[in-house]
Design a protein around this motif. Structure first.
Motif, PDB file in Angstrom:
ATOM      1  N   THR A 103      58.292  59.608  71.421  1.00  0.00           N
ATOM      2  CA  THR A 103      58.862  58.258  71.384  1.00  0.00           C
ATOM      3  C   THR A 103      58.311  57.381  72.500  1.00  0.00           C
ATOM      4  N   ALA A 104      57.771  57.998  73.538  1.00  0.00           N
ATOM      5  CA  ALA A 104      57.157  57.269  74.645  1.00  0.00           C
ATOM      6  C   ALA A 104      55.937  58.060  75.094  1.00  0.00           C
ATOM      7  N   PRO A 105      54.984  57.427  75.727  1.00  0.00           N
ATOM      8  CA  PRO A 105      53.750  58.123  76.107  1.00  0.00           C
ATOM      9  C   PRO A 105      53.964  59.088  77.270  1.00  0.00           C
ATOM     10  N   TRP A 106      53.073  60.072  77.376  1.00  0.00           N
ATOM     11  CA  TRP A 106      53.071  60.996  78.506  1.00  0.00           C
ATOM     12  C   TRP A 106      52.342  60.332  79.663  1.00  0.00           C
ATOM     13  N   LYS A 107      53.053  59.527  80.414  1.00  0.00           N
ATOM     14  CA  LYS A 107      52.445  58.897  81.581  1.00  0.00           C
ATOM     15  C   LYS A 107      53.542  58.342  82.481  1.00  0.00           C
ATOM     16  N   THR A 108      53.139  57.957  83.674  1.00  0.00           N
ATOM     17  CA  THR A 108      54.039  57.294  84.614  1.00  0.00           C
ATOM     18  C   THR A 108      53.629  55.832  84.718  1.00  0.00           C
ATOM     19  N   VAL A 146      71.824  63.920  74.282  1.00  0.00           N
ATOM     20  CA  VAL A 146      71.058  63.297  75.369  1.00  0.00           C
ATOM     21  C   VAL A 146      69.702  63.977  75.495  1.00  0.00           C
ATOM     22  N   ILE A 147      68.645  63.168  75.578  1.00  0.00           N
ATOM     23  CA  ILE A 147      67.305  63.735  75.776  1.00  0.00           C
ATOM     24  C   ILE A 147      66.592  62.970  76.895  1.00  0.00           C
ATOM     25  N   HIS A 148      65.665  63.665  77.546  1.00  0.00           N
ATOM     26  CA  HIS A 148      64.740  62.952  78.428  1.00  0.00           C
ATOM     27  C   HIS A 148      63.438  62.770  77.672  1.00  0.00           C
ATOM     28  N   ASN A 149      62.819  61.633  77.889  1.00  0.00           N
ATOM     29  CA  ASN A 149      61.553  61.301  77.252  1.00  0.00           C
ATOM     30  C   ASN A 149      60.386  61.731  78.136  1.00  0.00           C
ATOM     31  N   PRO A 150      59.176  61.798  77.591  1.00  0.00           N
ATOM     32  CA  PRO A 150      58.022  62.153  78.415  1.00  0.00           C
ATOM     33  C   PRO A 150      57.632  61.065  79.406  1.00  0.00           C
ATOM     34  N   LEU A 151      58.078  59.836  79.183  1.00  0.00           N
ATOM     35  CA  LEU A 151      57.724  58.726  80.069  1.00  0.00           C
ATOM     36  C   LEU A 151      58.518  58.794  81.371  1.00  0.00           C
ATOM     37  N   THR A 152      57.839  58.612  82.489  1.00  0.00           N
ATOM     38  CA  THR A 152      58.500  58.475  83.781  1.00  0.00           C
ATOM     39  C   THR A 152      58.166  57.087  84.346  1.00  0.00           C
ATOM     40  N   VAL A 153      59.090  56.584  85.173  1.00  0.00           N
ATOM     41  CA  VAL A 153      58.961  55.226  85.720  1.00  0.00           C
ATOM     42  C   VAL A 153      58.973  55.329  87.240  1.00  0.00           C
ATOM     43  N   GLN A 154      57.919  54.840  87.871  1.00  0.00           N
ATOM     44  CA  GLN A 154      57.858  54.742  89.332  1.00  0.00           C
ATOM     45  C   GLN A 154      58.342  53.346  89.715  1.00  0.00           C
ATOM     46  N   VAL A 155      59.564  53.304  90.242  1.00  0.00           N
ATOM     47  CA  VAL A 155      60.132  52.006  90.659  1.00  0.00           C
ATOM     48  C   VAL A 155      59.618  51.690  92.055  1.00  0.00           C
ATOM     49  N   LEU A 156      58.965  50.559  92.185  1.00  0.00           N
ATOM     50  CA  LEU A 156      58.363  50.130  93.445  1.00  0.00           C
ATOM     51  C   LEU A 156      59.339  49.303  94.270  1.00  0.00           C
ATOM     52  N   ASP A 157      59.050  49.166  95.529  1.00  0.00           N
ATOM     53  CA  ASP A 157      59.922  48.410  96.434  1.00  0.00           C
ATOM     54  C   ASP A 157      59.535  46.933  96.398  1.00  0.00           C
ATOM     55  N   CYS A 158      59.791  46.335  95.233  1.00  0.00           N
ATOM     56  CA  CYS A 158      59.456  44.928  95.036  1.00  0.00           C
ATOM     57  C   CYS A 158      60.341  44.364  93.937  1.00  0.00           C
ATOM     58  N   GLY A 159      60.256  43.077  93.733  1.00  0.00           N
ATOM     59  CA  GLY A 159      61.064  42.445  92.694  1.00  0.00           C
ATOM     60  C   GLY A 159      62.384  41.959  93.223  1.00  0.00           C
TER      61      GLY A 159
END
Length: 363
Positions: free
Chosen positions: A247-252, A349-362
């Motif tokens: 459902t989501a790509p294998w990447k960060t 509940v499932i976890h997807n292969p996509l991970t999100v690196q939240v940056l210190d901005c915004g």
């Protein structure tokens, strides 16, 4: 009767008056003289301890697959574990009246992951022999719900549990075909696909290889009962142009707070009635955080999924302001308010292969 060692398999299938038939649903079966080919009473399987030792990963996979098919509400408990051969019983007798389950050399079943030899007379199944490729070919450990643990794509060796489930579907009469006839598999969101990958269910400790909506519908069609079922399931896979994909790509991906990203999600309804529930998406700092509250990205309220169907919508969401910087796993939760009484609460509940690196901005 023909006796064969576990390294050699000879097909011995009795067929009479068969015609290929299917309904509008994505499952297939055979008919003979206008009657569905099926067992006329529950059938017991005999475990081959020579190739499937007690307590082994393949024994656990076999038991789990039997339990999954018996767990489909609205379907008669057609299959059960009858018993086991002794550990020195290192062969399979075809057409002897016993329903053997054994592991064999992959080369002896033409390189397939599994084969089910069905002995039948017209519309009555009399015997099945379920033969799976051995551990040199596939692993029987429970696969990760997103296809593989860590940050790598689906591993083709993590197929054992799905193969057991698939072959037991054949043993019930689903997607069987006549010798030399056309392939009777379907390329849909089902464990009865002809080859992996297949869709998986979610959950922190669930058996991820599970009957999907079409599989449950096929089982209920062949073995109907008056019992219904309500069950929603989250899956990290979707159906795209006849193929099973994540459902989501294998990447960060990297995002600042307040920035958006998009992905697909899948909700499957294996039950017998349509259900509306809240679909929640959240971030958590671990791939095993199914029970965590997490950081909510958003909720799709009152989403309806029809009985024995699945949906694969896309969603665009925003990283909430105030999210601490760090690496997060993406989660999807069906029935987020726990308002639906389900036959299984472990696959929501499932976890997807996509991970999100939240940056210190915004924001």
């Amino acid at each position: 009767m023909m006796r064969v060692p576990l390294s050699i398999v000879v097909m011995c299938v009795l067929v009479a008056c068969m015609t290929l038939t299917h309904r509008a649903e994505a499952f297939r079966y055979l008919t003979c003289e206008g009657k569905n080919v099926r067992w006329k009473s529950p059938f017991g399987l005999v475990q081959n301890l020579c190739s499937i030792p007690s307590g082994s990963s393949q024994a656990k996979a076999y038991a789990a697959a039997v339990g999954q098919w018996r767990g489909v509400g609205g379907m008669q408990d057609a299959v059960y574990h009858y018993g086991s051969w002794s550990t020195n019983h290192c062969w399979v007798d075809l057409d002897d009246g016993w329903n053997d389950v054994a592991l064999v050399e992959a080369s002896s079943i033409d390189g397939s992951l599994g084969t089910t030899v069905v002995v039948r007379s017209c519309d009555r199944i009399d015997e099945v022999n379920v033969l799976l490729a051995n551990l040199a070919t596939q692993s029987f450990d429970n696969p990760d719900e997103a296809f593989a643990s860590g940050a790598c794509p689906y591993s083709p060796t993590r197929t054992g549990r799905s193969t057991f489930l698939h072959e037991l579907g054949h043993a019930h009469g689903l997607s069987i075909s006549t010798p030399g006839g056309a392939d009777n598999h379907m390329l849909d969101f089902t464990v009865m696909r002809p080859s992996p990958p297949v869709p998986l269910g979610g959950g922190p400790s669930a058996m991820f290889a599970q009957p999907m909506p079409d599989d449950a519908a096929g089982g209920r069609f062949l073995y109907p009962s008056t019992t219904g079922e309500t069950n929603l399931m989250a899956s990290a896979q979707r159906l795209t142009s006849g193929n099973i994909r994540s459902t989501a790509p294998w990447k960060t991906i990297q995002r600042c707070r307040g920035e958006t990203f998009s992905f697909h999600f899948t909700t499957a309804n294996t039950g017998t009635k349509s259900v509306a529930s809240d679909q929640r998406f959240f971030l958590a700092t671990s791939p095993t955080a199914h029970a965590w509250a997490g950081i909510t990205l958003g909720t799709w309220f009152g989403a309806t999924v029809n009985a024995e169907k699945q949906v694969h919508p896309s969603v665009t969401t925003t990283v909430p302001c105030g999210t601490p910087k760090g690496l997060y796993w993406l989660y999807h939760q069906v029935d987020a308010g726990n308002a639906v009484v389900e036959s299984s609460e472990s696959d929501n509940v499932i976890h997807n292969p996509l991970t999100v690196q939240v940056l210190d901005c915004g924001c």
